[in-house]
Motif scaffolding. Structure first.
Motif, PDB file in Angstrom:
ATOM      1  N   UNK A 118      12.373   1.657  -4.209  1.00 58.76           N
ATOM      2  CA  UNK A 118      11.770   0.413  -3.738  1.00 58.76           C
ATOM      3  C   UNK A 118      11.210  -0.351  -4.934  1.00 58.76           C
ATOM      4  N   UNK A 119      10.828  -1.594  -4.712  1.00 54.74           N
ATOM      5  CA  UNK A 119      10.188  -2.380  -5.762  1.00 54.74           C
ATOM      6  C   UNK A 119       8.697  -2.125  -5.788  1.00 54.74           C
ATOM      7  N   UNK A 128       3.220  -0.741  -3.730  1.00 51.07           N
ATOM      8  CA  UNK A 128       1.803  -1.099  -3.570  1.00 51.07           C
ATOM      9  C   UNK A 128       1.379  -0.975  -2.099  1.00 51.07           C
ATOM     10  N   UNK A 129       2.219  -1.512  -1.230  1.00 48.70           N
ATOM     11  CA  UNK A 129       1.913  -1.461   0.212  1.00 48.70           C
ATOM     12  C   UNK A 129       1.804  -0.004   0.670  1.00 48.70           C
ATOM     13  N   UNK A 173      14.071   7.288  -1.584  1.00 47.59           N
ATOM     14  CA  UNK A 173      14.737   5.998  -1.740  1.00 47.59           C
ATOM     15  C   UNK A 173      13.954   5.090  -2.678  1.00 47.59           C
ATOM     16  N   UNK A 197       9.132   7.518  -1.297  1.00 44.42           N
ATOM     17  CA  UNK A 197       9.460   6.242  -1.941  1.00 44.42           C
ATOM     18  C   UNK A 197       9.228   6.397  -3.442  1.00 44.42           C
ATOM     19  N   UNK A 245       6.188  -4.054  -5.085  1.00 40.46           N
ATOM     20  CA  UNK A 245       5.394  -4.568  -3.959  1.00 40.46           C
ATOM     21  C   UNK A 245       5.408  -3.575  -2.793  1.00 40.46           C
ATOM     22  N   UNK A 246       6.601  -3.042  -2.484  1.00 38.04           N
ATOM     23  CA  UNK A 246       6.683  -2.019  -1.432  1.00 38.04           C
ATOM     24  C   UNK A 246       5.866  -0.784  -1.820  1.00 38.04           C
ATOM     25  N   UNK A 294       4.992   2.602   5.403  1.00 34.96           N
ATOM     26  CA  UNK A 294       5.882   1.471   5.148  1.00 34.96           C
ATOM     27  C   UNK A 294       6.771   1.316   6.374  1.00 34.96           C
ATOM     28  N   UNK A 295       7.727   0.400   6.294  1.00 34.64           N
ATOM     29  CA  UNK A 295       8.699   0.303   7.390  1.00 34.64           C
ATOM     30  C   UNK A 295      10.076   0.596   6.833  1.00 34.64           C
TER      31      UNK A 295
END
Lengths: 416, 164
Positions: A136-137, A142-143, A134, A117, A139-140, A150-151
């Motif tokens: 992501x923003x 951070x998660x 890929x 990510x 927030x993703x 992640x999912x």
């Protein structure tokens, strides 16, 4: 049922024997990259929103300052300091001024078979080495940073069968713009572009990066090549081993298939303000330009500088054009110096800048003013992308950009 | 079923993230500082005209381009109740859910609605425009949880009993 390369990478990351398009899986991320575009936001959320802030595995994280280098205002200096301090405190690999994030990742980290990510839309570049990268923003990101997971919704794969070889004077950039022009800016929305066929054997890893990098401009989740001998050689030269080398099964399921004959591709340009508004470059020849840009994560590699320098040698940059040449990394810059390319650029009147995103993202360097026209090897030509909302950006190959810088108007290299 | 009514702003195809919030304003300190520049390259006056509860109806590929999360945040900060588009770009879609901004895919509404019209959205069911009903897909429960909480971080805080 057979699986594609992308599906095999997700299955491995999810720890399951098989996945199919449409499934949702929790995956272990192999690596996460974040740059100075949004890392300060991730750091703020980390400090302010979490009860037990921690990082699952700092070794998986890479922070890269590349968007505003060197910083151009007290505001960016502050957000970069936040990022730098956080990286040092948490033992996160930290790069600053060494190059555009995706170039750094390809030169130093990406391995075939990894699921990566990046908090940047052009993370899809990593498919050039058979990895699933890929964007992501924050927030993703951070998660992912906190949980290591992640999912993902397993995307469908679309096959792009490449045959033949690009003609002399035509570049991967022309090929990818042609593909995007044909399928449209959301032609493969949430799908994987898999490049395959004997034509891929004529493309180096650097060439493949050009194709994968722009996949997001067609809406793709990512793009991918099989990690073949060409990719493995690139890895060996840099002392890295693959995580896993996959090929698509003969009975893998594809949403659609396209075939592109590389020998039929011609120099093209994307007109303002859409990457998929692609026409033969000769149709826009004669448009007067104010600035030309050779660089970015799409076209700032040694191959591009070689093409530019070869065309520029013995010529001068037009007196009404600023020609910005921005190597994508220090590795590229040093190589260009060794080959004498930087000398050619400077003697011809180009402005050679430090490795960074530069005008491609329209913030720190080379921003264009009201009604100005830029021809660029950058990634996008959206309205206002490079500066004033009334300014215009055309996209083309390194050759077309350099020829245009000499002529002072859009021009293909063969017409110089 | 949750239902709301709002005034419509109509935008075209391929509304990219540089239009939603141009790069030069990303250095501003807060989303509140940025929101006045939302959509400014396309329609500089729009941010000042949007009222809380308004709805954007757009064409295909809304939110294409960069992964900047400020884009959905600005749309939400302007008070937009939801965006209805023919399709959305994938990074923007995920970022919007993560920030609690409702997105609805509807292929036909855009061709029939005019700016200033009023529409009524019944979540997971349809959009009503002058009595004409346009069906919409239902959202999976996990996305509803995130949206209702106001985003991924808030949903996780709620799930874990954290008030911060």
């Amino acid at each position: 049922m057979g699986m594609t390369i992308a599906e095999k990478i997700i299955a491995l990351a999810a720890g399951v024997p098989e996945v199919k398009a449409g499934d949702i899986h929790t995956v272990n991320l192999d690596r996460m990259m974040s740059n100075d575009g949004t890392t300060h936001l991730t750091v703020d959320m980390y400090h302010n929103k979490l009860k037990h802030p921690h990082i699952a595995d700092p070794k998986k994280m890479v922070f890269i300052v590349d968007h505003n280098v060197p910083s151009d205002s007290p505001k960016t200096a502050a957000s970069q300091k936040k990022m730098r301090d956080f990286a040092r405190e948490h033992n996160i690999d930290f790069w600053e001024g060494k190059g555009v994030c995706h170039q750094i990742m390809m030169e130093n980290y990406v391995r075939p078979g990894e699921l990566i990510f990046g908090a940047d839309s052009h993370t899809c570049t990593y498919g050039a080495l058979g990895a699933f990268g890929t964007g992501v923003g924050c927030t993703d990101l951070l998660y992912g940073m906190v949980t290591g997971t992640s999912w993902v919704l397993v995307p469908e794969t679309v096959k792009f069968n490449l045959v033949g070889k690009l003609p002399e004077g035509v570049y991967p950039r022309d090929l990818m713009l042609t593909i995007i022009g044909e399928i449209g800016a959301n032609g493969v929305n949430y799908q994987v572009m898999e490049f395959t066929g004997e034509g891929t054997k004529t493309l180096s890893v650097n060439d493949r990066m050009v194709l994968c990098n722009l996949a997001v401009e067609a809406g793709a989740k990512t793009a991918i090549f099989q990690a073949d001998e060409i990719a493995l050689e690139y890895l060996r030269e840099r002392g890295r081993e693959p995580k896993a080398v996959f090929e698509s099964d003969p009975d893998a399921v594809y949403a659609r298939e396209y075939t592109f004959d590389l020998s039929k591709i011609q120099p093209v340009a994307a007109r303002p303000d859409f990457v998929d508004d692609v026409v033969p470059a000769k149709e826009v020849c004669g448009v007067r330009i104010d600035e030309a840009f050779l660089g970015s994560c799409n076209n700032g590699r040694i191959d591009d500088l070689r093409v530019g320098a070869k065309i520029l040698k013995g010529h001068k940059v037009s007196d009404h054009v600023r020609f910005l040449v921005v190597p994508a990394s220090q590795e590229v810059y040093l190589q260009a110096m060794k080959e004498g390319l930087i000398e050619i650029f400077m003697e011809s009147g180009a402005i050679v800048m430090n490795p960074n995103c530069s005008v491609c993202w329209g913030s720190c360097q080379g921003v264009i003013g009201e009604n100005e026209v830029l021809i660029s090897t950058g990634t996008r030509n959206f309205k206002g992308r490079a500066g004033h909302p009334s300014s215009k950006v055309y996209l083309g190959s390194s050759a077309t950009v350099t020829a245009s810088a000499i002529k002072g108007e859009i021009c293909t290299a063969d017409q110089l | 079923m949750e239902q709301f009514t709002g005034r419509v702003w109509v935008l075209g195809d391929d509304i990219d993230t540089d239009i939603i919030i141009p790069t030069e304003y990303l250095a501003l300190k807060t989303i509140e500082d940025m929101k006045q520049y939302g959509f400014s390259p396309l329609r500089p006056e729009l941010a000042g005209q949007i009222q809380p509860g308004d709805i954007i109806v757009a064409g295909k590929n809304f939110g294409c381009g960069s992964s900047r999360e400020q884009a959905p945040e600005v749309v939400k900060a302007l008070g937009i109740r939801c965006v209805i588009a023919k399709s959305f770009a994938r990074i923007f879609f995920r970022n919007s859910i993560n920030n609690g901004l409702l997105l609805i895919e509807q292929p036909d509404l855009h061709d029939h609605v005019k700016e200033g019209d009023t529409i009524t959205v019944t979540v997971n069911q349809d959009v009503d425009h002058n009595g004409e009903k346009y069906p919409i897909a239902s959202l999976p429960d996990n996305l509803v949880e995130i949206l209702n909480a106001g985003g991924l971080v808030k949903a996780m805080q709620k799930r874990n009993g954290i008030h911060k």
